[in-house]
Design an enzyme around this catalytic site. Sequence first.
Site, PDB file in Angstrom:
ATOM      1  N   GLY A 252      81.912  16.708  71.453  1.00  0.00           N
ATOM      2  CA  GLY A 252      83.109  17.204  71.451  1.00  0.00           C
ATOM      3  C   GLY A 252      83.536  19.323  71.620  1.00  0.00           C
ATOM      4  O   GLY A 252      82.328  19.910  70.767  1.00  0.00           O
TER       5      GLY A 252
ATOM      6  N   HIS B 142      24.345  27.629  50.699  1.00  0.00           N
ATOM      7  CA  HIS B 142      24.539  26.276  51.816  1.00  0.00           C
ATOM      8  C   HIS B 142      24.717  25.203  51.301  1.00  0.00           C
ATOM      9  O   HIS B 142      23.894  24.956  49.450  1.00  0.00           O
ATOM     10  CB  HIS B 142      22.921  26.916  52.158  1.00  0.00           C
ATOM     11  CG  HIS B 142      22.900  27.981  51.787  1.00  0.00           C
ATOM     12  ND1 HIS B 142      23.108  28.822  53.206  1.00  0.00           N
ATOM     13  CD2 HIS B 142      22.197  29.103  51.904  1.00  0.00           C
ATOM     14  CE1 HIS B 142      22.386  30.013  53.440  1.00  0.00           C
ATOM     15  NE2 HIS B 142      22.333  30.307  52.868  1.00  0.00           N
TER      16      HIS B 142
END
Length: 448
Positions: A125, A347
């Site tokens: 609109g 590690h």
Amino acid sequence: MHSRQHKVLHDLAGKPLIQRVLELLDGAGATSIVVVLAHQAEQVRRVLPESVETVVQEPQLGTGHALQVAAACLQRFGAARLLVHYGDEALVRPDSLRRLIATEIGPAAPITLLSASVRDPHGYGRVIRLADGSVGQMVEELDATPEQRAIDEIWSGTMLVYTPWLWRHLDRLPLSPKGEYYLPDLVNLARAEGLSVRATLTQDEEEVLGVNDRLQLAQANAIVRQRTVEGLLRLGVTIVDPSTTFIEPEVSIEPDTVIQPGCHLRGQTRIARDCEIGPNAYIADSEIGAAARVWFSVLEGATVGERVQIGPFSHLRSGAVIADDVTLGNYAEVKNSRIGSGTQMHHFSYIGDADVGRRVNVGAGTITVNFSSETQAKSRTIVEDDAALGSDTLLVAPVHVGEGGMTGAGAVVTHDVPSGEVWIGAPARPRRRRNGYPADDQLGETST
């Protein structure tokens, strides 16, 4: 949405869409909030804060009917100003809402709309303005003339209404040919009485994007991501490739930090100055100190000190606290543990439910065995300053390694290791004193 879940419960930048909308309204100054529920009402209600009131619209007869259903609840607040906002519009900027709320409304001008100029108004609109800039009428596209269809200003779905006027007129909304009641007809009721209706424009058309399907949800997420990245760039953060960087709005990053490609930064994450994050880091609800580096790693609920190196392929889980100058290398995992400053863990190691002191060397393959399948309980491991854990050490909790204690490769430690002793074997047994750590009797203490 083709989903079992209500559309407002789908995530927008890490939070449910309805939560983003509520935060927007709260930031704009709303003091009391009522949410009108319909489809899957109970599902939506469960995620709403207790401070939010709810009403159920049944049956669903349009946006005007939704406001009619909420009227009795809203009237209890006694407020003269009511903000109406759609539950799927989270992209409106707070400044736009604050400008809307700051407009004057009253008996002579009971409504102010939040509108937007859009490139393609098809399907919307139109807001028809008068010569003085006020709103003359709202026209649905099907009813618009060719000249009106050329107008690019649309209503966002948000309006500010003067409630003494609203409560007298809400029941006058006309029934549409589809059997529904629509909010835009309030504008036409006001104009029919010769009252003024105002409109304030958003900064851009993105603000009025609603979410009705997953395509629009993806577009909304992209917009939030772009806004967040642009804000950080302006504050002095380097983001090497914004198109592959995902940062949620609550994340805080200080200047002179570099975000490499492929990063996901989520939740309440805080990153200090001079860090390098990424490439390909996933960080959620974590705090990272200055000059740290995190790359190809995952952090969840972790606290990281300054000058820490993490990665590649490290995983910090909830409760991990990493002090300054620590190095965590490839395939290092830490959970619910404190790692002291200067400790090295390079590690293939797992530290869980542990307190590790300063300057500890954690050899490759070290594991804290913190869970007992027999008792179904977890226990803590304590490793004091300057200890050295040989490769493949298993610390079977509860266990304590004293200051300067050392384990040999493959040691399975089931008893406490006194300060300065070297333990080896499976199960581990004392072997000798560590170089540089005199025996207890040389310190004037009684041996046991």
